[in-house]
Write a protein that holds these residues in place. Structure first.
Motif, PDB file in Angstrom:
ATOM      1  N   SER A 138       0.746  -1.448   0.021  1.00 40.75           N
ATOM      2  CA  SER A 138       0.108   0.018   0.042  1.00 40.75           C
ATOM      3  C   SER A 138       1.022   1.217  -0.006  1.00 40.75           C
ATOM      4  O   SER A 138       0.547   2.129  -0.521  1.00 40.75           O
ATOM      5  CB  SER A 138      -0.981  -0.104   1.142  1.00 40.75           C
ATOM      6  OG  SER A 138      -0.269  -0.031   2.384  1.00 40.75           O
ATOM      7  N   LEU A 139       1.926   1.118   0.815  1.00 39.51           N
ATOM      8  CA  LEU A 139       2.941   2.321   0.783  1.00 39.51           C
ATOM      9  C   LEU A 139       3.415   2.378  -0.751  1.00 39.51           C
ATOM     10  O   LEU A 139       3.475   3.720  -1.126  1.00 39.51           O
ATOM     11  CB  LEU A 139       4.029   2.144   1.805  1.00 39.51           C
ATOM     12  CG  LEU A 139       4.994   3.141   1.781  1.00 39.51           C
ATOM     13  CD1 LEU A 139       4.753   4.538   2.118  1.00 39.51           C
ATOM     14  CD2 LEU A 139       6.205   2.802   2.700  1.00 39.51           C
ATOM     15  N   THR A 140       3.986   1.538  -1.543  1.00 40.25           N
ATOM     16  CA  THR A 140       4.494   1.669  -2.718  1.00 40.25           C
ATOM     17  C   THR A 140       3.488   2.230  -3.845  1.00 40.25           C
ATOM     18  O   THR A 140       3.712   3.155  -4.661  1.00 40.25           O
ATOM     19  CB  THR A 140       4.917   0.217  -3.273  1.00 40.25           C
ATOM     20  OG1 THR A 140       5.974   0.032  -2.411  1.00 40.25           O
ATOM     21  CG2 THR A 140       5.459   0.480  -4.453  1.00 40.25           C
ATOM     22  N   ILE A 141       2.060   1.480  -3.797  1.00 38.59           N
ATOM     23  CA  ILE A 141       1.146   2.172  -4.669  1.00 38.59           C
ATOM     24  C   ILE A 141       0.562   3.306  -4.298  1.00 38.59           C
ATOM     25  O   ILE A 141       0.284   4.021  -5.274  1.00 38.59           O
ATOM     26  CB  ILE A 141      -0.027   0.695  -4.451  1.00 38.59           C
ATOM     27  CG1 ILE A 141       0.463  -0.620  -5.021  1.00 38.59           C
ATOM     28  CG2 ILE A 141      -1.183   1.302  -5.433  1.00 38.59           C
ATOM     29  CD1 ILE A 141      -0.655  -1.648  -4.910  1.00 38.59           C
ATOM     30  N   GLY A 142       0.497   3.609  -3.059  1.00 35.50           N
ATOM     31  CA  GLY A 142       0.226   5.220  -2.549  1.00 35.50           C
ATOM     32  C   GLY A 142       1.057   6.111  -3.161  1.00 35.50           C
ATOM     33  O   GLY A 142       0.600   7.113  -3.715  1.00 35.50           O
TER      34      GLY A 142
END
Length: 239
Positions: free
Chosen positions: A140-144
């Protein structure tokens, strides 16, 4: 913050977050009976398999499809208050765990109705869930971050997730592939699914499943840490 987000989302509704439980239960019963007939499977074996698969898949898919708004959805906070970006990541993940807990009630109902007792091996589901959550945090951190820079990424991910739903053995068993086992062997979501679902059914995940999950986790963490260390200062400008 995560709990408050759930409360606001279902404020003034009759069932509140339990609408999630109701919709999951209806889908498991309706589709479970239909697909059991299509695949000529016994209902008392197929529905627990389908229910546990949908339970875990819904959690994994929500990490992918909803993390595109991780930072863009918190624009007002990021531009006004200096908080670590991990706060928004943990808030996002906490809401997913709350929703998972509500959906887990359906699994308990299926287990009681069909009189299934997975035994002590079910405790390994905690390890599988922990692996999914850790990967969910960093994914989620990467995609965010990427979605904050490129706004088309969430739409691309939604399309990919729809395809992966049919390529991952959620409503069909892996042994049906016969000579095409590579579809599951090289599918990272299958291994993540299996380490949590198999224990819920009283089965032991394979060594291949655990090795694949470890490799996926290491790669996931590496990519996320690299992107955050390089682009941390640009996130506020991207949103």
């Amino acid at each position: 913050m995560g709990w408050n987000e759930i409360v606001q989302r279902y404020r003034r509704s009759v069932l509140g977050p339990f609408w999630l439980t109701a919709s999951m239960g209806v889908m498991v019963i309706a589709l479970g009976v239909v697909y059991a007939e299509l695949f000529q499977q016994e209902v008392d074996r197929f529905i627990p398999f389908f229910c546990s698969g949908m339970l875990v898949w819904t959690l994994m898919a929500s990490y992918l499809t909803e993390s595109g708004t991780l930072f863009t959805g918190s624009e007002c906070y990021i531009k006004q208050i200096s908080l670590p970006f991990s706060v928004y990541v943990f808030r996002f993940n906490w809401t997913k765990l709350i929703i998972f807990a509500h959906n887990f009630i359906v699994y308990l109902g299926v287990v009681i109705y069909f009189r299934i007792w997975p035994g002590s091996v079910a405790l390994l589901a905690i390890v599988g869930l922990l692996a999914i959550v850790v990967n969910g945090i960093f994914a989620s951190l990467t995609i965010g971050m990427v979605s904050a820079r490129f706004r088309d990424i969430p739409q691309v991910i939604n399309s990919v997730v729809q395809i992966l739903f049919f390529l991952t053995p959620i409503f069909w068993r892996p042994d049906l592939l016969r000579g095409h086992a590579f579809i599951t062997r090289y599918n990272p979501f299958f291994h993540l699914l299996q380490v949590a679902r198999a224990p819920l059914l009283g089965e032991m995940p394979s060594t291949e499943n655990y090795c694949a999950v470890v490799l996926i986790t290491v790669l996931n963490i590496g990519v996320s840490v690299y992107l955050l260390s390089r682009f941390r200062g640009r996130i506020a400008y991207w949103i």
